[in-house]
Design an enzyme around this catalytic site. Sequence first.
Site, PDB file in Angstrom:
ATOM      1  N   LYS A 129       0.825  -1.213   0.000  1.00 13.65           N
ATOM      2  CA  LYS A 129       0.000   0.000   0.000  1.00 13.65           C
ATOM      3  C   LYS A 129       0.856   1.259   0.000  1.00 13.65           C
ATOM      4  CE  LYS A 129       0.923   0.914   4.381  1.00 13.65           C
ATOM      5  NZ  LYS A 129       1.539   2.147   4.930  1.00 13.65           N
ATOM      6  N   GLU A 169       9.281   4.427   2.944  1.00 10.71           N
ATOM      7  CA  GLU A 169       9.589   3.071   2.504  1.00 10.71           C
ATOM      8  C   GLU A 169       9.029   2.747   1.117  1.00 10.71           C
ATOM      9  OE1 GLU A 169      11.647   1.102   3.705  1.00 10.71           O
ATOM     10  OE2 GLU A 169      11.766   1.295   5.892  1.00 10.71           O
TER      11      GLU A 169
END
Length: 323
Positions: free
Chosen positions: A179, A269
């Site tokens: 996600k 990230e």
Amino acid sequence: MTQDSTSLSQPPVPHQPLTLAILGAGAWGSALAQLARYNGHTVNLWSRRFGNSLEESINAVDVLVSAISMRGVAVTAQQLQTLKLPEKIPIVTATKGLDPDSTRTPSQLWGNWFPQHPIVVLSGPNLSAEIEQGLPAATVVASENLEAAKIVQTVFASNRFRVYTSSDPMGTELGGTLKNVIAIAAGVCDGLQLGTNAKSALLTRALTEIIRIGTHLGGKTETFFGLSGLGDMLTTCNSALSRNYRVGYGLAEGKSLEQVLTELGSTAEGVNTTNVLIEIAHRERIPVPISWQVYQLLNHQITPQKAVEALMERDLKPEFYDR
């Protein structure tokens, strides 16, 4: 004051107090430490920035929690192998990312290095800033060892943080990891002011893409409709507290990736995850049209506007079809 109102204002009586080592004192590690202490547990918070001893931090602990960034997992785990980690204690990984060298998830890395320890994945729609404010939230702890998952559940569960267990660590981990790529796309969508219709279409098709990747790599379909999948995606794709969302938003404003990351001052990230994901997708021949546009955008191969055009101009097809 009524009994009900008292129960909402005070933490629940904890099970037997445990001692935790939480590796990583960033926003997420600090939030997890706060949740554990709220339940009466002792927390040894370790960080390279603190300069405190890793060996002393893990001494006689009952649970080890890794909340370090993806790039620090390998180095820290290798350092731990030279120390005496208490036998068979649960190792909880709360890192959302993919290792660029092996393309493995954090739980796969920890499981490879510490095969005698149960590995538990903690992931969900958890913005650390909201958790530190004491706002309610929920998460998932997943493990092939259900008893280990239940231990971690009782460590963190409280009247402000609901914790569910799952037997699908891979799906739970991939939902939280993938996600972040979509959050970058969502930030672009909002940064270009494309509207609610466009964003709804993006997130719906993105969920299909995440499920396609996640099930191919071993996750269960239903997991991606839960807190660690759809729940986490909705949170991250709709909040300026999300660093990955802010990356996409900044790129849509015409900033360079380097400028955006400098302004963030912390790790996003999703940038690394996107690059590793495309490597996996090419190797496994998994169609990832949204992630591919994000990849090209992050690698200076396309503008935000062209990325949107490329998605809109794809071949027409049914919404659902058998692969």
